[in-house]
Design a protein around this motif. Structure first.
Motif, mmCIF file in Angstrom:
data_model
loop_
_atom_site.group_PDB
_atom_site.id
_atom_site.type_symbol
_atom_site.label_atom_id
_atom_site.label_comp_id
_atom_site.label_asym_id
_atom_site.label_seq_id
_atom_site.Cartn_x
_atom_site.Cartn_y
_atom_site.Cartn_z
ATOM 1 N N SER A 95 0.817 -1.214 0.000
ATOM 2 C CA SER A 95 0.000 0.000 0.000
ATOM 3 C C SER A 95 0.852 1.266 0.000
ATOM 4 O O SER A 95 0.383 2.322 -0.442
ATOM 5 N N ARG A 100 -3.785 3.150 -0.821
ATOM 6 C CA ARG A 100 -4.601 2.414 0.154
ATOM 7 C C ARG A 100 -5.952 1.953 -0.410
ATOM 8 O O ARG A 100 -6.350 0.819 -0.209
ATOM 9 N N LEU A 144 -4.639 -1.744 6.732
ATOM 10 C CA LEU A 144 -4.816 -0.472 6.037
ATOM 11 C C LEU A 144 -5.612 0.527 6.861
ATOM 12 O O LEU A 144 -5.480 1.737 6.653
#
Length: 431
Positions: A95, A100, A144
């Motif tokens: 990421s 993201r 995340l």
């Protein structure tokens, strides 16, 4: 308006751009947007522990349906936890290079799809494989969520939001078996995975509508995926950062030892009913919630490192008292309950403290930092959980000793590696 910048004591923090924290007026649209974002991220954090434990009450029926042994059924949980660890260690660093939002949507969609596969798995082998992939995908939400918070917020506001995620992590394992039991009262174990499918679909909708991309292209790691994982390797070589990673990992080991052993201790040794045990377990979860709420109030007024030292000390006092009571007074329901309540309170404040400092120290690679913090947290927890049964079932001493060793190891990592007196990773704010 308050301007917040990272602590100058961390070189990684110094590289991060200064951002403006969200207004404190709850009627302000930007504030409402921030609250909605945190609510979705909290739900993403909750889904993995829910998926871990919701189907546990259905283990016996699952074995009958699939013609599988108890160990084969338990392996489905191990597979999920393994996927959760691997997924965080892979998705987090990716990421930092790819952003993201895309990974979060893909991971949530895949979690939903693999939940369907679990619901209709015809054999325990296929269920085990589907559970591993479900954990791999579900890791996206956990790893995340922390990275998005680190992108979006700074200063004293960030630790308060990490406290929300930590409180969710404390409540979800308690709520999961209760929710699973309610589902099993009206349907079969397969319905648990149908419910997880619905949850996954709702989460995907929430991500699509409420979670923007928080890492624009100009802030992503250049040089592709190779450089992204190289940044993760650099974090592994940073003494202070890895010190806080190990503190979180060992504290999590203590928590998982408690989760895996407490039902045996209270129901078998002390003879309480399953309902009474649920109330005891819930009360200790309340201790974690109270500690998390206290952390939210104190963050920004007291150094995070001071809160962490106090949290580890409280957890150590509770764990040590539990061992000493068993060795001197013997097995007592009140003594076990009270000492575990104290230990849970320390754990409840240690989680947000460590996450906040760790993410601040890894702000130049938030995804990789989140991966290491979360990945080792669940790895150590998964390794500690079965140890309680391995060392005997005739006393609560194995659980107490394992918890004490884990908390003591966290203390050693805190003093020997993290060295909180150096003040690294502390948020600072100036008018």
């Amino acid at each position: 308006m308050v301007m917040v910048s990272p602590s100058p004591s961390s070189s990684a923090d110094a590289q991060a751009p200064t951002q403006t924290t969200a207004p404190t007026d709850s009627t302000d649209p930007s504030r409402r947007t921030a609250v909605t974002l945190v609510a979705v991220l909290a739900a993403l954090t909750a889904v993995a522990p829910l998926a871990t434990d919701m189907y546990v009450p259905g283990f016996p029926a699952m074995g009958d349906t699939l013609g599988a042994s108890s160990s084969a059924v338990q392996l489905t949980m191990t597979a999920f936890l393994a996927g959760l660890v691997v997924g965080q260690l892979v998705i987090g660093p990716l990421s930092d290079s790819l952003g993201r939002r895309g990974l979060l949507m893909s991971g949530t969609a895949a979690f939903t799809a693999f939940s369907v596969a679990c619901a209709f798995a015809p054999t325990v082998g296929l269920l085990t494989g589907a559970r591993f992939l479900q954990g791999l995908a579900g890791a996206a939400g956990m790893v995340l969520a922390r990275a998005v918070l680190t992108d979006r917020f700074q200063g004293a506001e960030l630790p308060r939001y990490f406290a929300v995620l930590s409180q969710i992590m404390g409540v979800a394992p308690v709520a999961a078996p209760v929710l699973g039991g309610a589902i099993l009262a009206v349907s079969t174990w397969r319905a648990v995975f149908v419910v997880l499918t619905v949850m996954g679909g709702l989460l995907l909708l929430g991500v699509v509508r409420k979670v923007p991309e928080t890492l624009p292209p100009e802030r992503r790691h250049a040089g592709g995926i190779t450089n992204t994982f190289r940044a993760m390797g650099a974090l592994l070589g940073r003494r202070t950062f890895m010190g806080y990673v190990l503190v979180l990992a060992f504290i999590s080991a203590a928590l998982f030892a408690y989760i895996s052993g407490s039902s045996f201790v209270f129901e078998n040794l002390h003879g309480v009913s399953a309902t009474t045990y649920s109330l005891i377990f819930a009360s200790n979860a309340v201790a974690m919630l109270i500690a998390g709420a206290a952390f939210s109030q104190l963050a920004g007024r007291v150094r995070l490192s001071s809160l962490l030292v106090a949290a580890v000390a409280v957890a150590a006092v509770g764990a040590l008292a539990q061992v000493l009571l068993v060795l001197t007074v013997g097995e007592t329901l009140a003594g076990t309950w009270i000492t575990l309540f104290v230990t849970a309170g320390g754990i409840g404040m240690a989680f947000p403290s460590t996450l906040s400092i760790g993410q601040a120290l890894g702000r130049n690679a938030p995804g990789a930092a989140s991966a290491l913090l979360g990945g080792l947290q669940f790895l150590f927890g998964a390794l500690a959980a079965p140890l309680v049964g391995v060392f005997g079932e005739n006393s609560s001493l194995p659980m107490a000793v394992i918890m004490l060793i884990a908390v003591a190891a966290a203390g050693v990592a805190l003093v020997g590696l993290a060295r909180p007196w150096e003040g690294r990773g502390e948020p600072t704010a100036s008018a």
